[in-house]
Design an enzyme around this catalytic site. Structure first.
Site: not given
Ligand SMILES: *Cc1c(COP(=O)(O)O)cnc(C)c1O
Length: 414
Positions: A203
């Site tokens: 991210k």
């Molecule tokens: C990464 C992501 C999640 C989950 O996040 P985590 O930190 O991996 O639990 C949920 N929704 C979207 C759209 C994501 O890209």
């Protein structure tokens, strides 16, 4: 192949960790409190200020953020949420954690976004299920790839159906937009009850694992805080077991007993430790720089990728948006070049370039097909059949987009 061998392998996404990030974590490791120390509130305050929300509540990951948001709404069995099918599993799963149901919305085949039109169709499917059917409680738009969903119109439809909007903003950190009433930022919750974020390494900023929920509603913020730590309360004015909570003999019940806590409602351990908040604070301070890099790299991709049209196109940015793209998604006409997606991915990997597919439509997952049958969502299927995410992260070189595009051209035989 000597030239491509010399260049580093480019993954589709990765974190950017610098010396000062490491120093911030090392300092936190020498502190007294590794779990709930001063950096947790400091990260929350900095995050709220950065995205323009009144409150921010840190938690263990983006999935926990979604689960906390659903619990804070009091989502329960007999209720339903709407999530786009083109997303990560967790956007849908968070309803099932509370034994509520999910209705999947289709997406625009060219942007991957849930639209007011696809939301309307999903709302009709909820309503068609007749009397005694689950009642719509929340709509969860996803800002796919970093491009904002049409929040004002999605909110209007959700509210007309008696539901609230919770943004899955895991791709949206750093994205700004103007929906016609001035500049807004993803996470400021102008059009939603809450927005959720993830700090997974791919991210825009990274904690390793980490998440955040933002809101402008102090009641929701208070619930989120309680739910992320077992549902416990420690504020004396919240105690109902007063005979146990207060020492009537010693000080006549002026102060609560120092060990005392109560659990009015069940919660989880979804805390984000002080050590990871140290990394979050350090990374958040770099968000503007990271977002600017992503914008520059996206511009270079657009410039070079134009040469591969019409076989390859890039996901378009909605009008009024200034996204800090999380993903560089190419839409490829694999049939036109007579290659499968796997052949293209393998060809890119052989040239040192990583790629990924975001996402397998969630409504096709066996768990959801077993529960709801297979519904027809042609937009999600069409998007899925063409998409391929190419490398995009903040410390890529200016020459990398061209390198990726020329590798793609060679693999596709264009
Ligand atoms: C990464 C992501 C999640 C989950 O996040 P985590 O930190 O991996 O639990 C949920 N929704 C979207 C759209 C994501 O890209």
């Amino acid at each position: 192949m000597a030239d491509t061998k010399a260049a580093a392998f480019l993954p589709y996404g990765r974190q950017v960790i610098e010396d000062d990030d490491i120093a911030a974590v090392a300092l936190a490791l020498r502190a007294d409190l590794l779990t709930t120390g001063p950096r947790v509130a400091a990260f929350e305050e900095a995050f709220a200020a950065k995205v323009g929300a009144r409150h921010a509540v840190a938690c263990s990951n983006g999935t926990a953020a979604l689960h906390l948001a659903m619990m804070a709404l009091g989502l329960k069995r007999g209720q339903v949420t709407i999530a786009p099918s083109l997303t990560f599993l967790a956007t849908a799963n968070c309803a099932r954690f509370e034994d509520a149901e999910v209705q999947f919305a289709d997406v625009d085949p060219d942007t991957g976004l849930m639209t007011p039109e696809t939301l309307e169709m999903a709302i009709s499917r909820v309503n068609e299920q007749g009397s005694g059917a689950a009642k719509l409680r929340a709509v969860l738009p996803v800002h796919y790839g970093g491009n904002p969903a049409d929040l004002p119109r999605i909110r209007a439809l959700a509210e007309a159906a008696g539901a609230v909007v919770v943004e899955d903003a895991c791709h949206g950190l750093g994205t700004a937009m103007d929906f016609g009433s001035g500049r807004e930022q993803i996470g400021d919750c102008t059009h939603s009850a809450m927005a959720t974020f993830s700090f997974h390494p791919v991210k825009t900023i990274a904690c390793g694992e980490g998440g955040m929920v933002t809101t402008n509603d102090p009641v929701l913020a208070e619930r989120l805080l309680r739910l992320r730590s077992h549902g416990m309360v420690r504020q004396p004015d919240a105690f109902s077991l007063t005979a146990m909570a207060f020492d009537e003999i010693g000080d006549g019940g002026r102060d609560a007993n120092p060990w005392f806590y109560e659990m009015p409602q069940i919660g989880y351990n979804y805390r984000l430790p002080d050590v990871l908040c140290a990394l979050g604070i350090s990374q958040l301070a770099k968000l503007d720089r990271f977002a600017a890099r992503r914008r520059t790299l996206a511009g270079l991709y657009r410039q070079h990728m134009a040469e591969l049209a019409p076989v390859v196109s890039l996901v378009a940015t909605p009008q009024g948006a200034n996204p800090a793209l999380h993903l560089m998604v190419a839409l490829i006409d694999f049939k036109a070049v007579g290659l499968s997606r796997k052949q293209v991915m393998d060809g890119l990997a052989a040239r040192g370039i990583g790629s990924q597919v975001h996402y397998i439509p969630v409504h096709r997952q066996p768990y959801y097909q077993d529960r709801y049958g297979l519904i027809d969502l042609p937009g999600a299927d069409a998007f899925y059949s063409r998409c391929l995410s190419l490398p995009l992260f903040a410390d890529m070189e200016d020459s990398d987009p061209e390198r990726v595009v020329s590798a793609l051209r060679a693999v596709l035989g264009l």
